[in-house]
Scaffold this motif. Structure first.
Motif, PDB file in Angstrom:
ATOM      1  N   LEU A 144       0.836  -1.197   0.000  1.00 16.97           N
ATOM      2  CA  LEU A 144       0.000   0.000   0.000  1.00 16.97           C
ATOM      3  C   LEU A 144       0.872   1.249   0.000  1.00 16.97           C
ATOM      4  O   LEU A 144       2.077   1.183   0.219  1.00 16.97           O
ATOM      5  CB  LEU A 144      -0.905  -0.010   1.233  1.00 16.97           C
ATOM      6  N   VAL A 145       0.239   2.391  -0.242  1.00 19.75           N
ATOM      7  CA  VAL A 145       0.931   3.671  -0.183  1.00 19.75           C
ATOM      8  C   VAL A 145       0.397   4.470   0.993  1.00 19.75           C
ATOM      9  O   VAL A 145      -0.718   4.239   1.458  1.00 19.75           O
ATOM     10  CB  VAL A 145       0.780   4.469  -1.499  1.00 19.75           C
ATOM     11  N   CYS A 146       1.184   5.397   1.458  1.00 21.87           N
ATOM     12  CA  CYS A 146       0.812   6.213   2.613  1.00 21.87           C
ATOM     13  C   CYS A 146       0.222   7.535   2.146  1.00 21.87           C
ATOM     14  O   CYS A 146       0.717   8.145   1.195  1.00 21.87           O
ATOM     15  CB  CYS A 146       2.064   6.455   3.456  1.00 21.87           C
ATOM     16  N   ARG A 147      -0.836   7.972   2.818  1.00 27.21           N
ATOM     17  CA  ARG A 147      -1.474   9.261   2.573  1.00 27.21           C
ATOM     18  C   ARG A 147      -1.800   9.896   3.926  1.00 27.21           C
ATOM     19  O   ARG A 147      -2.047   9.189   4.899  1.00 27.21           O
ATOM     20  CB  ARG A 147      -2.774   9.111   1.774  1.00 27.21           C
ATOM     21  N   VAL A 148      -1.820  11.227   3.970  1.00 27.34           N
ATOM     22  CA  VAL A 148      -2.139  11.945   5.205  1.00 27.34           C
ATOM     23  C   VAL A 148      -3.358  12.825   4.974  1.00 27.34           C
ATOM     24  O   VAL A 148      -3.424  13.559   3.983  1.00 27.34           O
ATOM     25  CB  VAL A 148      -0.942  12.795   5.682  1.00 27.34           C
ATOM     26  N   SER A 149      -4.311  12.756   5.892  1.00 26.88           N
ATOM     27  CA  SER A 149      -5.539  13.554   5.786  1.00 26.88           C
ATOM     28  C   SER A 149      -5.277  14.996   6.218  1.00 26.88           C
ATOM     29  O   SER A 149      -4.224  15.320   6.768  1.00 26.88           O
ATOM     30  CB  SER A 149      -6.625  12.951   6.677  1.00 26.88           C
ATOM     31  N   ASP A 150      -6.269  15.843   5.987  1.00 25.78           N
ATOM     32  CA  ASP A 150      -6.182  17.236   6.420  1.00 25.78           C
ATOM     33  C   ASP A 150      -6.040  17.348   7.934  1.00 25.78           C
ATOM     34  O   ASP A 150      -5.553  18.344   8.451  1.00 25.78           O
ATOM     35  CB  ASP A 150      -7.421  18.017   5.980  1.00 25.78           C
ATOM     36  N   GLU A 151      -6.453  16.308   8.650  1.00 27.71           N
ATOM     37  CA  GLU A 151      -6.353  16.280  10.114  1.00 27.71           C
ATOM     38  C   GLU A 151      -5.004  15.758  10.582  1.00 27.71           C
ATOM     39  O   GLU A 151      -4.811  15.487  11.759  1.00 27.71           O
ATOM     40  CB  GLU A 151      -7.474  15.414  10.712  1.00 27.71           C
ATOM     41  N   GLN A 152      -4.064  15.567   9.653  1.00 30.54           N
ATOM     42  CA  GLN A 152      -2.716  15.070   9.937  1.00 30.54           C
ATOM     43  C   GLN A 152      -2.713  13.646  10.487  1.00 30.54           C
ATOM     44  O   GLN A 152      -1.919  13.297  11.347  1.00 30.54           O
ATOM     45  CB  GLN A 152      -1.968  16.013  10.901  1.00 30.54           C
ATOM     46  N   LEU A 153      -3.604  12.797   9.959  1.00 28.75           N
ATOM     47  CA  LEU A 153      -3.650  11.394  10.329  1.00 28.75           C
ATOM     48  C   LEU A 153      -3.196  10.561   9.138  1.00 28.75           C
ATOM     49  O   LEU A 153      -3.608  10.802   8.010  1.00 28.75           O
ATOM     50  CB  LEU A 153      -5.063  10.977  10.741  1.00 28.75           C
ATOM     51  N   GLY A 154      -2.358   9.566   9.395  1.00 25.77           N
ATOM     52  CA  GLY A 154      -1.834   8.714   8.339  1.00 25.77           C
ATOM     53  C   GLY A 154      -2.782   7.584   7.985  1.00 25.77           C
ATOM     54  O   GLY A 154      -3.405   6.976   8.853  1.00 25.77           O
ATOM     55  N   TYR A 155      -2.896   7.315   6.685  1.00 25.35           N
ATOM     56  CA  TYR A 155      -3.742   6.251   6.152  1.00 25.35           C
ATOM     57  C   TYR A 155      -2.924   5.406   5.188  1.00 25.35           C
ATOM     58  O   TYR A 155      -2.058   5.924   4.483  1.00 25.35           O
ATOM     59  CB  TYR A 155      -4.924   6.834   5.368  1.00 25.35           C
ATOM     60  N   CYS A 156      -3.212   4.107   5.124  1.00 20.20           N
ATOM     61  CA  CYS A 156      -2.627   3.230   4.124  1.00 20.20           C
ATOM     62  C   CYS A 156      -3.671   3.021   3.034  1.00 20.20           C
ATOM     63  O   CYS A 156      -4.838   2.762   3.331  1.00 20.20           O
ATOM     64  CB  CYS A 156      -2.237   1.892   4.737  1.00 20.20           C
ATOM     65  N   ALA A 157      -3.235   3.170   1.774  1.00 23.71           N
ATOM     66  CA  ALA A 157      -4.188   3.131   0.666  1.00 23.71           C
ATOM     67  C   ALA A 157      -3.725   2.200  -0.439  1.00 23.71           C
ATOM     68  O   ALA A 157      -2.534   2.098  -0.726  1.00 23.71           O
ATOM     69  CB  ALA A 157      -4.389   4.534   0.102  1.00 23.71           C
ATOM     70  N   GLU A 158      -4.699   1.550  -1.072  1.00 20.03           N
ATOM     71  CA  GLU A 158      -4.459   0.723  -2.264  1.00 20.03           C
ATOM     72  C   GLU A 158      -4.262   1.680  -3.434  1.00 20.03           C
ATOM     73  O   GLU A 158      -5.136   2.513  -3.708  1.00 20.03           O
ATOM     74  CB  GLU A 158      -5.665  -0.191  -2.495  1.00 20.03           C
ATOM     75  N   PRO A 159      -3.127   1.602  -4.139  1.00 17.45           N
ATOM     76  CA  PRO A 159      -2.860   2.553  -5.228  1.00 17.45           C
ATOM     77  C   PRO A 159      -3.939   2.609  -6.308  1.00 17.45           C
ATOM     78  O   PRO A 159      -4.134   3.654  -6.923  1.00 17.45           O
ATOM     79  CB  PRO A 159      -1.531   2.076  -5.815  1.00 17.45           C
ATOM     80  N   ALA A 160      -4.662   1.526  -6.536  1.00 16.69           N
ATOM     81  CA  ALA A 160      -5.678   1.499  -7.595  1.00 16.69           C
ATOM     82  C   ALA A 160      -7.077   1.868  -7.104  1.00 16.69           C
ATOM     83  O   ALA A 160      -8.000   1.986  -7.898  1.00 16.69           O
ATOM     84  CB  ALA A 160      -5.711   0.119  -8.239  1.00 16.69           C
ATOM     85  N   ALA A 161      -7.245   2.062  -5.808  1.00 15.83           N
ATOM     86  CA  ALA A 161      -8.568   2.342  -5.237  1.00 15.83           C
ATOM     87  C   ALA A 161      -8.807   3.847  -5.201  1.00 15.83           C
ATOM     88  O   ALA A 161      -8.708   4.483  -4.156  1.00 15.83           O
ATOM     89  CB  ALA A 161      -8.684   1.731  -3.847  1.00 15.83           C
ATOM     90  N   THR A 162      -9.150   4.420  -6.353  1.00 19.51           N
ATOM     91  CA  THR A 162      -9.323   5.871  -6.445  1.00 19.51           C
ATOM     92  C   THR A 162     -10.696   6.308  -5.941  1.00 19.51           C
ATOM     93  O   THR A 162     -11.642   5.518  -5.907  1.00 19.51           O
ATOM     94  CB  THR A 162      -9.122   6.346  -7.893  1.00 19.51           C
ATOM     95  N   CYS A 163     -10.758   7.572  -5.558  1.00 21.49           N
ATOM     96  CA  CYS A 163     -12.008   8.159  -5.079  1.00 21.49           C
ATOM     97  C   CYS A 163     -11.966   9.653  -5.355  1.00 21.49           C
ATOM     98  O   CYS A 163     -10.942  10.191  -5.759  1.00 21.49           O
ATOM     99  CB  CYS A 163     -12.184   7.895  -3.586  1.00 21.49           C
ATOM    100  N   SER A 164     -13.094  10.294  -5.129  1.00 22.00           N
ATOM    101  CA  SER A 164     -13.191  11.741  -5.323  1.00 22.00           C
ATOM    102  C   SER A 164     -13.434  12.412  -3.987  1.00 22.00           C
ATOM    103  O   SER A 164     -14.155  11.877  -3.135  1.00 22.00           O
ATOM    104  CB  SER A 164     -14.352  12.076  -6.259  1.00 22.00           C
ATOM    105  N   ALA A 165     -12.838  13.591  -3.821  1.00 22.13           N
ATOM    106  CA  ALA A 165     -13.028  14.355  -2.588  1.00 22.13           C
ATOM    107  C   ALA A 165     -14.521  14.512  -2.309  1.00 22.13           C
ATOM    108  O   ALA A 165     -15.309  14.728  -3.218  1.00 22.13           O
ATOM    109  CB  ALA A 165     -12.360  15.713  -2.710  1.00 22.13           C
ATOM    110  N   GLY A 166     -14.891  14.374  -1.068  1.00 23.05           N
ATOM    111  CA  GLY A 166     -16.291  14.537  -0.686  1.00 23.05           C
ATOM    112  C   GLY A 166     -17.061  13.233  -0.588  1.00 23.05           C
ATOM    113  O   GLY A 166     -18.171  13.217  -0.065  1.00 23.05           O
TER     114      GLY A 166
END
Length: 132
Positions: free
Chosen positions: A69-91
């Motif tokens: 997985l890849v790492c992403r950080v939310s606006d709240e400064q919390l780390g998330y692990c994400a599947e590179p192919a699992a795309t989504c749209s803001a909101g």
């Protein structure tokens, strides 16, 4: 002088992330950034300041790369692990998946594991881990 430059370059390489949507580690860890999480080589690290200390240190968190997985950080400064192919749209609203809090972070569906004594709940469209 050369040794100092070499160490500075090594530190910059270690603190960088490959993607602009992933937060990079700060050059400081203090009371203002206490608890913030960052991506370092697709692993989550978090700032910890204890007691009356002015400066803190970093702790390792979940290593997303181990699970592919890849790492992403939310606006709240919390780390998330994400599947590179699992795309989504803001909101898009968050959801609970197998007990994990799953949200759209940086254009990917990222998850945070809820630890023992917590459970996933969706509040105002955002999935979070809350005390039971």
């Amino acid at each position: 002088m050369r040794i100092e430059v070499r160490w500075a370059l090594a530190a910059l390489l270690l603190l960088g992330c490959d993607d602009d949507s992933a937060a990079t580690a700060p050059n400081r860890c203090d009371a203002e950034t206490n608890g913030w999480q960052y991506c370092v080589d697709d692993a989550i690290q978090y700032c910890h300041v204890g007691g009356d200390q002015a400066d803190g240190h970093f702790h390792p968190g979940r290593n997303c790369a181990v699970d592919g997985l890849v790492c992403r950080v939310s606006d709240e400064q919390l780390g998330y692990c994400a599947e590179p192919a699992a795309t989504c749209s803001a909101g898009e609203p968050g959801r609970c998946v197998d007990g994990d809090a799953t949200n759209c972070v940086g254009g990917l569906w990222g998850s945070r594991r809820c630890v023992v004594g917590t459970e996933c709940r969706v509040e105002d469209g955002w999935a979070t881990c809350v005390q039971r």
